[in-house]
Design an enzyme around this catalytic site. Structure first.
Site, PDB file in Angstrom:
ATOM      1  N   GLU A 170      -3.643 -23.156  -8.362  1.00 20.46           N
ATOM      2  CA  GLU A 170      -3.865 -22.351  -9.672  1.00 20.46           C
ATOM      3  C   GLU A 170      -2.344 -22.182  -9.683  1.00 20.46           C
ATOM      4  O   GLU A 170      -1.229 -22.364  -9.239  1.00 20.46           O
ATOM      5  CB  GLU A 170      -3.446 -21.208  -8.396  1.00 20.46           C
ATOM      6  CG  GLU A 170      -4.598 -20.256  -9.938  1.00 20.46           C
ATOM      7  CD  GLU A 170      -6.575 -20.417 -10.092  1.00 20.46           C
ATOM      8  OE1 GLU A 170      -6.279 -21.336 -10.697  1.00 20.46           O
ATOM      9  OE2 GLU A 170      -6.879 -20.251  -9.554  1.00 20.46           O
ATOM     10  N   HIS A 171      -2.291 -22.905 -10.503  1.00 22.46           N
ATOM     11  CA  HIS A 171      -1.596 -22.735 -11.864  1.00 22.46           C
ATOM     12  C   HIS A 171      -0.751 -24.702 -11.328  1.00 22.46           C
ATOM     13  O   HIS A 171       0.854 -24.904 -11.011  1.00 22.46           O
ATOM     14  CB  HIS A 171      -0.154 -22.156 -11.633  1.00 22.46           C
ATOM     15  CG  HIS A 171      -0.324 -20.656 -12.454  1.00 22.46           C
ATOM     16  ND1 HIS A 171      -0.286 -20.279 -13.761  1.00 22.46           N
ATOM     17  CD2 HIS A 171      -0.707 -19.464 -11.997  1.00 22.46           C
ATOM     18  CE1 HIS A 171      -0.772 -19.746 -14.400  1.00 22.46           C
ATOM     19  NE2 HIS A 171      -1.803 -19.229 -13.590  1.00 22.46           N
ATOM     20  N   ASP A 195      -2.390 -27.423 -11.943  1.00 20.07           N
ATOM     21  CA  ASP A 195      -2.468 -28.693 -12.852  1.00 20.07           C
ATOM     22  C   ASP A 195      -1.509 -29.446 -13.829  1.00 20.07           C
ATOM     23  O   ASP A 195      -1.186 -30.664 -14.054  1.00 20.07           O
ATOM     24  CB  ASP A 195      -3.928 -28.081 -13.515  1.00 20.07           C
ATOM     25  CG  ASP A 195      -3.232 -26.363 -14.761  1.00 20.07           C
ATOM     26  OD1 ASP A 195      -2.069 -26.356 -14.344  1.00 20.07           O
ATOM     27  OD2 ASP A 195      -4.186 -27.319 -15.772  1.00 20.07           O
ATOM     28  N   GLY A 219     -15.400 -15.664 -21.424  1.00 20.56           N
ATOM     29  CA  GLY A 219     -14.456 -14.898 -21.481  1.00 20.56           C
ATOM     30  C   GLY A 219     -14.296 -14.414 -20.419  1.00 20.56           C
ATOM     31  O   GLY A 219     -13.458 -13.682 -19.991  1.00 20.56           O
ATOM     32  N   SER A 278     -16.698 -20.492 -19.431  1.00 21.92           N
ATOM     33  CA  SER A 278     -18.077 -20.560 -20.078  1.00 21.92           C
ATOM     34  C   SER A 278     -17.301 -21.502 -21.490  1.00 21.92           C
ATOM     35  O   SER A 278     -18.711 -22.406 -22.058  1.00 21.92           O
ATOM     36  CB  SER A 278     -18.016 -19.865 -21.417  1.00 21.92           C
ATOM     37  OG  SER A 278     -17.512 -19.111 -21.874  1.00 21.92           O
ATOM     38  N   GLY A 315     -13.292 -15.971 -17.363  1.00 25.48           N
ATOM     39  CA  GLY A 315     -12.231 -16.928 -16.628  1.00 25.48           C
ATOM     40  C   GLY A 315     -13.135 -17.870 -15.885  1.00 25.48           C
ATOM     41  O   GLY A 315     -13.048 -18.284 -14.986  1.00 25.48           O
ATOM     42  N   ASP A 359     -11.373 -27.953 -15.772  1.00 28.07           N
ATOM     43  CA  ASP A 359     -12.902 -27.009 -16.425  1.00 28.07           C
ATOM     44  C   ASP A 359     -13.697 -28.307 -16.435  1.00 28.07           C
ATOM     45  O   ASP A 359     -14.496 -28.035 -16.474  1.00 28.07           O
ATOM     46  CB  ASP A 359     -12.541 -26.033 -17.232  1.00 28.07           C
ATOM     47  CG  ASP A 359     -11.643 -25.094 -17.114  1.00 28.07           C
ATOM     48  OD1 ASP A 359     -10.882 -24.804 -15.911  1.00 28.07           O
ATOM     49  OD2 ASP A 359     -11.187 -23.880 -18.048  1.00 28.07           O
ATOM     50  N   TYR A 383       2.044 -17.313 -19.929  1.00 25.81           N
ATOM     51  CA  TYR A 383       1.852 -19.032 -19.514  1.00 25.81           C
ATOM     52  C   TYR A 383       3.067 -19.958 -20.076  1.00 25.81           C
ATOM     53  O   TYR A 383       3.676 -20.943 -19.220  1.00 25.81           O
ATOM     54  CB  TYR A 383       0.183 -18.862 -20.254  1.00 25.81           C
ATOM     55  CG  TYR A 383      -0.154 -20.735 -19.934  1.00 25.81           C
ATOM     56  CD1 TYR A 383      -0.653 -20.951 -19.229  1.00 25.81           C
ATOM     57  CD2 TYR A 383       0.168 -21.414 -20.979  1.00 25.81           C
ATOM     58  CE1 TYR A 383      -1.529 -20.965 -18.380  1.00 25.81           C
ATOM     59  CE2 TYR A 383      -0.396 -22.616 -20.597  1.00 25.81           C
ATOM     60  CZ  TYR A 383      -1.405 -22.749 -19.375  1.00 25.81           C
ATOM     61  OH  TYR A 383      -1.549 -23.926 -18.153  1.00 25.81           O
ATOM     62  N   ARG A 393     -17.321 -23.039 -13.735  1.00 22.75           N
ATOM     63  CA  ARG A 393     -16.921 -23.481 -12.910  1.00 22.75           C
ATOM     64  C   ARG A 393     -15.714 -21.864 -11.871  1.00 22.75           C
ATOM     65  O   ARG A 393     -15.168 -21.026 -12.905  1.00 22.75           O
ATOM     66  CB  ARG A 393     -16.055 -24.325 -12.706  1.00 22.75           C
ATOM     67  CG  ARG A 393     -14.509 -24.425 -13.929  1.00 22.75           C
ATOM     68  CD  ARG A 393     -13.544 -23.686 -13.142  1.00 22.75           C
ATOM     69  NE  ARG A 393     -12.253 -23.773 -14.142  1.00 22.75           N
ATOM     70  CZ  ARG A 393     -12.538 -21.740 -14.314  1.00 22.75           C
ATOM     71  NH1 ARG A 393     -12.278 -21.444 -13.964  1.00 22.75           N
ATOM     72  NH2 ARG A 393     -11.191 -21.529 -15.340  1.00 22.75           N
TER      73      ARG A 393
HETATM   74  P1  ADP Z   1     -14.028 -18.265 -20.369  1.00 18.94           P
HETATM   75  O1  ADP Z   1     -14.131 -19.970 -20.727  1.00 18.94           O
HETATM   76  O2  ADP Z   1     -13.289 -18.215 -19.821  1.00 18.94           O
HETATM   77  O3  ADP Z   1     -15.202 -17.939 -20.638  1.00 18.94           O
HETATM   78  P2  ADP Z   1     -12.612 -18.412 -23.287  1.00 18.94           P
HETATM   79  O4  ADP Z   1     -11.545 -17.868 -23.977  1.00 18.94           O
HETATM   80  O5  ADP Z   1     -11.774 -20.148 -23.174  1.00 18.94           O
HETATM   81  O6  ADP Z   1     -12.939 -18.234 -22.092  1.00 18.94           O
HETATM   82  O7  ADP Z   1     -14.271 -18.755 -24.188  1.00 18.94           O
HETATM   83  C1  ADP Z   1     -14.735 -18.382 -24.537  1.00 18.94           C
HETATM   84  C2  ADP Z   1     -14.928 -18.574 -25.879  1.00 18.94           C
HETATM   85  O8  ADP Z   1     -16.154 -19.351 -25.471  1.00 18.94           O
HETATM   86  C3  ADP Z   1     -15.854 -17.688 -26.389  1.00 18.94           C
HETATM   87  O9  ADP Z   1     -14.673 -16.538 -26.962  1.00 18.94           O
HETATM   88  C4  ADP Z   1     -17.088 -18.495 -27.485  1.00 18.94           C
HETATM   89  O10 ADP Z   1     -16.135 -18.690 -28.616  1.00 18.94           O
HETATM   90  C5  ADP Z   1     -17.253 -19.183 -27.309  1.00 18.94           C
HETATM   91  N1  ADP Z   1     -18.109 -19.402 -25.626  1.00 18.94           N
HETATM   92  C6  ADP Z   1     -18.686 -19.852 -24.534  1.00 18.94           C
HETATM   93  N2  ADP Z   1     -19.543 -19.805 -24.598  1.00 18.94           N
HETATM   94  C7  ADP Z   1     -20.335 -20.193 -25.631  1.00 18.94           C
HETATM   95  C8  ADP Z   1     -22.243 -19.289 -25.768  1.00 18.94           C
HETATM   96  N3  ADP Z   1     -23.013 -19.678 -25.011  1.00 18.94           N
HETATM   97  N4  ADP Z   1     -22.386 -18.827 -27.040  1.00 18.94           N
HETATM   98  C9  ADP Z   1     -21.124 -19.008 -27.856  1.00 18.94           C
HETATM   99  N5  ADP Z   1     -20.424 -19.072 -27.185  1.00 18.94           N
HETATM  100  C10 ADP Z   1     -19.673 -19.512 -25.797  1.00 18.94           C
HETATM  101 MG    MG Z   2     -11.918 -21.497 -21.159  1.00 18.37          MG
END
Ligand code: ADP
Ligand code: MG
Length: 392
Positions: free
Chosen positions: A43-44, A46, A133, A138, A135, A184, A234, A37
């Site tokens: 922002e800030h 929530d 990672g 993921s 933002g 998210d 934060y 997303r």
């Molecule tokens: P963001 O949500 O902004 O991408 P986060 O630090 O919250 O960053 O989440 C990233 C972490 O989520 C990664 O370090 C990993 O541990 C996990 N992750 C997310 N997507 C995957 C994926 N497709 N495969 C493996 N790990 C994942």
């Molecule tokens: Mg995240």
């Protein structure tokens, strides 16, 4: 060089199937996906009971898999940025699950542990076009894809989208140790093509807001500077907001108005607390206004609110960086840009820009020629939330 990383869903499913076959020497039987997303504005807000206005991305995490006898889950991922073993095994018995290494599997374990029913053993392979990672969440994409996969596996769709999102949020809290808000997971579950989602973080309700003009796109530009809120920033911001609300004798800054800034000044509150409160109070109002002008298709006003949001995050909340400020400035030089702002917690990460389709390449060229680091770009339109892709 511009990196336009937006592989199609079919390609991701194909890659996941190939990985599955290679790793488990069998064919998967079910598949699901969930999107990352971007937050358009809010922002800030929530953790201040305010509003956020994210949209789901065409960047998604896909999971394919099959049920197996017994109570062992075996999971694998293609993600090239994860510096950990790519395969993990754990017992799905809910009461025994706890976070362990590898870290990436904790997002899956958390969802299995908190899923409304005990699930059986399974094998699963993950692929993703959401930058990890970066933002764009993921992490939520992985949780919500997992939940949706479990629904497919048990052939039982969840009765409530809200419950699904809250369980995924809890998984992130308890298994990844990240005390995130609801945005998210909500948008990853509830995203709707051609719509942003106005979420009220006070009561966890949401409304679809149309954003479907075929001449417009959302450009996400990753500054490629680390997005984590450095050190204590934060919690410090959160505490300053709570302190402001307390001084005003309000439950949260949601119940304050801009007149209350004068009250804080009269009370001789710490100048930083006054600035933080001014950002939050004005940002909550801007987010409501932004949803309203979007309904009227007034993109010029929407863009103006985006820029005001950025300035407030830069000057009052002090979470922007020179790189993000520069990216916003460069984007706004192009006439087809309605607005641009930093998005996410700050201290790096991405900017989000509302721009006409015809001018998006000019923005990318302008960034490439004037930004002194290498940015990544994602041209997006509001996309669907999580879905089963179907059985094989
Ligand atoms: P963001 O949500 O902004 O991408 P986060 O630090 O919250 O960053 O989440 C990233 C972490 O989520 C990664 O370090 C990993 O541990 C996990 N992750 C997310 N997507 C995957 C994926 N497709 N495969 C493996 N790990 C994942
Ligand atoms: Mg995240």
């Amino acid at each position: 060089m511009t990196s336009l990383e937006n592989p199609s869903l079919q390609q991701l499913v194909k890659d996941a199937r190939e990985l599955f076959v290679k790793e488990f020497n069998a064919q998967p039987t079910v598949a699901a996906f969930a999107p990352g997303r971007v937050n358009l504005i809010g922002e800030h807000t929530d953790y201040n009971d305010g509003f956020v206005l994210p949209m789901a991305l065409p960047l998604v995490t896909v999971v394919v898999g099959r049920p197996v006898d017994g109570n062992i889950a075996s999971v694998t991922t293609t993600d090239p940025t994860v510096d950990e073993p790519r395969i993990a095994q754990f017992s799905v018995t809910q009461e025994n699950l706890k976070p362990e290494l590898p870290k990436w599997a904790n997002y899956i374990k958390g969802v299995v542990a908190l899923y409304p029913t005990q699930v059986q053993g399974f094998e699963a392979a993950y692929t993703s076009s959401v930058p990890v990672g970066g933002g764009l969440s993921s992490s939520a994409a992985m949780e919500v894809a997992t939940y949706t996969f479990l629904e497919a596996l048990t052939n039982k769709p969840n009765s409530s989208s809200t419950e699904k999102a809250l369980i995924c949020q809890k998984a992130e809290h308890e298994f990844a140790g990240m005390p995130c808000g609801i945005m998210d997971q909500f948008i990853s579950v509830m995203g709707k093509e051609g719509h942003a989602l106005l979420i009220d973080c006070m009561d966890n309700t949401s409304k679809d807001i149309p954003l479907n003009d075929p001449n417009l796109v959302i450009l996400i530009t990753n500054s490629n500077v680390k997005h984590e809120l450095s050190g204590s920033e934060y919690p410090t911001r959160k505490k300053q907001c709570a302190d402001a609300a307390k001084l005003l004798k309000k439950k949260s800054l949601r119940f304050a108005t801009l007149d209350d800034i004068q009250t804080l000044e009269n009370l001789k509150a710490d100048p930083d607390i006054i600035k933080r409160a001014r950002h939050v109070i004005s940002e909550i109002k801007r987010t409501q206004d932004a949803a309203q002008v979007l309904r009227c298709k007034d993109y010029r006003k929407f863009g103006k609110l985006m820029i005001e949001s950025h300035n407030s995050l830069r000057d009052d909340y002090e979470v922007s960086t020179p790189a993000l400020d520069k990216l916003v400035e460069i984007a706004c030089e192009i006439p087809g840009v309605y607005g641009s702002r930093m998005t996410g917690g700050g201290f790096g990460g991405c900017t989000v820009t509302l721009v006409t389709k015809d001018d998006v390449c000019k923005v990318i060229e302008n960034v490439n020629s004037k930004y002194d680091k290498k940015a990544s770009f994602y041209i997006c339109v509001p996309s669907n939330g999580a879905r089963w892709i179907g059985c094989f």
